[in-house]
Each structure stands twice: as C-alpha cells, then as structure tokens.
Design an enzyme around this catalytic site. Sequence first.
Site, mmCIF file in Angstrom:
data_model
loop_
_atom_site.group_PDB
_atom_site.id
_atom_site.type_symbol
_atom_site.label_atom_id
_atom_site.label_comp_id
_atom_site.label_asym_id
_atom_site.label_seq_id
_atom_site.Cartn_x
_atom_site.Cartn_y
_atom_site.Cartn_z
ATOM 1 N N THR A 40 70.802 -23.332 -23.246
ATOM 2 C CA THR A 40 70.716 -23.388 -24.702
ATOM 3 C C THR A 40 71.980 -24.028 -25.248
ATOM 4 O O THR A 40 73.079 -23.787 -24.729
ATOM 5 C CB THR A 40 70.522 -21.984 -25.304
ATOM 6 O OG1 THR A 40 70.434 -22.087 -26.733
ATOM 7 C CG2 THR A 40 71.656 -21.047 -24.956
ATOM 8 N N HIS B 110 72.960 -8.065 -14.677
ATOM 9 C CA HIS B 110 73.847 -7.486 -13.665
ATOM 10 C C HIS B 110 73.084 -6.653 -12.633
ATOM 11 O O HIS B 110 73.631 -6.284 -11.589
ATOM 12 C CB HIS B 110 74.915 -6.619 -14.342
ATOM 13 C CG HIS B 110 76.213 -6.578 -13.606
ATOM 14 N ND1 HIS B 110 76.330 -6.942 -12.287
ATOM 15 C CD2 HIS B 110 77.458 -6.199 -13.991
ATOM 16 C CE1 HIS B 110 77.590 -6.800 -11.893
ATOM 17 N NE2 HIS B 110 78.289 -6.349 -12.906
#
Length: 408
Positions: free
Chosen positions: A319, A371
């Site tokens: 992006t 994560h």
Amino acid sequence: MILEMKVPSPGESIKEVEIATWLVKDGDYVEKDQAIAEVDSDKATLELPAEASGIITLKAEEGDAVAVGAVVCHIDTDGVKPAGDAPVAEATKTVEAPKVETKTETPKAAPAAATYASGTPSPAARKILDEKNIATTSVTGTGKDGRITKDDAVHAAPSMGTPTGGSRGSERSKLSMLRRKVAERLVAAKNETAMLTTFNEVNMTPINLIRNEYKDAFKAKHGGIGLGYMSFFTKAVTRALKLFPDVNSMMDGDHKIAFDFCDISIAVSGPKGLMVPVVRNAENLTFRGVEADIKRLALKARDGQITVDDMTGGTFTITNGGVFGSMLSTPIINPPQSGILGMHNIIERPIAVNGKVEIHPMMYVALSYDHRIIDGRESVGFLVAVKEALENPMELLLENNPKKALEL
C-alpha cells in the site's frame, strides 16, 4: 412475454448484493446487454446488463439488499420501442388540468404530559444507545407515553455541544456494501491477529538515478507505460518473500499455508472506496509486466470495471500512502494474509554517508505482520532485504544489465 431478471452470482462466496444505482427508469425501453443497474457486492461494484430488449419494470429500490438469484426486474419482450429517442414514459403522457392547491392548517397537538415512562428506552434501544455512548436524557422518545423506541435510538446522534453561530448541518447516509465489508475486515484484522509493525528507511537515490536515465526510453519502447516506483518495490518484495517465506504464508486454523508463488495485492483508492486487486505470479514478471498489470488494474478500479476475480486471493499486500502525502503509518494487514508493506512520501533529508552529511531523497517503509506466524527475525530480515534491494537495485534487481532487465 415477461422475462424475470435475476441477480447473477458475482462470485462463489457472495450470497447478497445491494442495488447501488438504477441506470434506467421504471417503464423505460431497454436494449439487450444495455447496463440497467450498478450493484454493490462486498468486493466490487458490478454492472447488471439487460438480458433482452423490452419494457422494464423495476422490482427493487436503490439501497435494497437482494439475495443472489432474486428477481430485481421484469422485461416485457413484447413491448414496442418508442419512435425516435422519446422514452416510453413520455408517449403515454396526457394533459392534466392544473391542480389548485388548498392549504388547510390543523392545530398542533399539545405535547403529551410527562409520565413515569417518558424517556424510558426499550431493551433494544438501551443496547444501541449504550453502544453509541449516548445518554437517554438527550433522546426524545416517540413511543407510547414518550418511551424511547429502537428507531429513536438508531437515529439518535451524540450531542455536538451548544451552538455559537455558523452552519451546523449534518447528513446521514448508508455506507455501501463494499465500505461496510472493508470496515468489517479491518476491525477483524485488529481483533483476530497479533499485529505488529516494524519500520526502516530507504535511500531512493539509486532508483531515482535509474529512472531518470531510462524512463523516457522505457515509455517509448513499451507503448506509454511509465517506469514508476511500484515495479521496483514489487520486485524487491518478491525477492524478499523468497528469502523469508514465512512472510508469504497465512494461518488456517492450526495449520500454516505456505505458497511457492507471489500474488501481490496492490491497495488502490477507487471511487467506491479501498480496493485491493492482485498482480498474479509477480515473481515471474519483468519490470514492464509489473507496470502494465498495475496500470491495467488501476484503470479498471478507477472506471468501476474491477471484477471479483481481480481482487480474489493475494499472498502479500503493498500500500502506498505516500501518494496522499503520508510520511509514516502503520498499515493494517489484509486478512487472511500475514504481511503488508507500507510505502510513504519521499522527503529530502540529511543523512550520514561515509562519515559525511549528505542530503538524499528518503522514504520510510513499514511492515505490519501477524506475530502468530512471523517472528521478529523474519519480519526485520524481510524489511532489511527490501531496503537492500531498493538501495542496490542495479545489482539485486537489474542484475547489472539494466537494458536487458527493462527490455530496452
């Protein structure tokens, strides 16, 4: 013969669409394959073509949510096309005598006397007001004896304070199905992933030197396709994904799905909101191929021609908030992907180079990752690999042969 037009399925996972705009009026004559409506799904806005020629009768209103396979209009195939360009509706007009309007004033009903029930919300209304954090005392109930109904709560707006002059208008409008789905996915990404962001900065001087030297020849050779930054970033990302494959994977329950290909989703801003079309097998594309594919998808998004298939899949997202002037941000993961790279604006800043202070065009880059599946070593290593490729593109991206890599 009356033909029932039903909503076609835009994609396997889509069960419902919303009538965004009718492009014709009730009673109009339509030609076969003429676009008669725009429908919003949770992935894209699509045009609905007429299945036959004839007089159309609308069976759904703008803003209505209709199931895939439901009837949205009838087409009378025996209907006669009006002469010339005059619409059918005008052909049957008759001259009406002007109506004389008479105004009658009715006395206003006196406000109902306050009772023990005044201002008391129903259970459903109380839940909505609590979610909006609006006090019941600021809402006027329209129910029996002044009770606050669910409809009162839905339309209640928080207090904007005591006005001190000037315009204070407001407008309430329903979000499109695409916008609602984007909002749902963004909230889900925040709530359902262990999202973390790591940052780095890139010296854009080497890329600028290459672009300045070859962009004119590249554009002339490849039919007007420009040599932009996105091809360099896409090539740098696909290289880094090969070095750190966990970033190119996603979770599926208790399993990890790893991909041996790189489908890069490119976030673009379209007239209907955020869209994320996919560049397939970007690892196999040349600079020209990447630029051509991104241009094709961006034009389709801008013109409202993007399809569900164009936005299905993707293993990693890029992006670019820099086109709007963003200096730094923490991009949100595009589920079920595990990583997203955020590009930002290029600003000339002083940096230390070989013990000396020099001014160079610099860009901050950000990697947001899940994560649960990507550890710190992989995430930081991935972003460093992207940085290395962008700061040494001649060797790592162009293989020291720019004319061959750029197909000049």
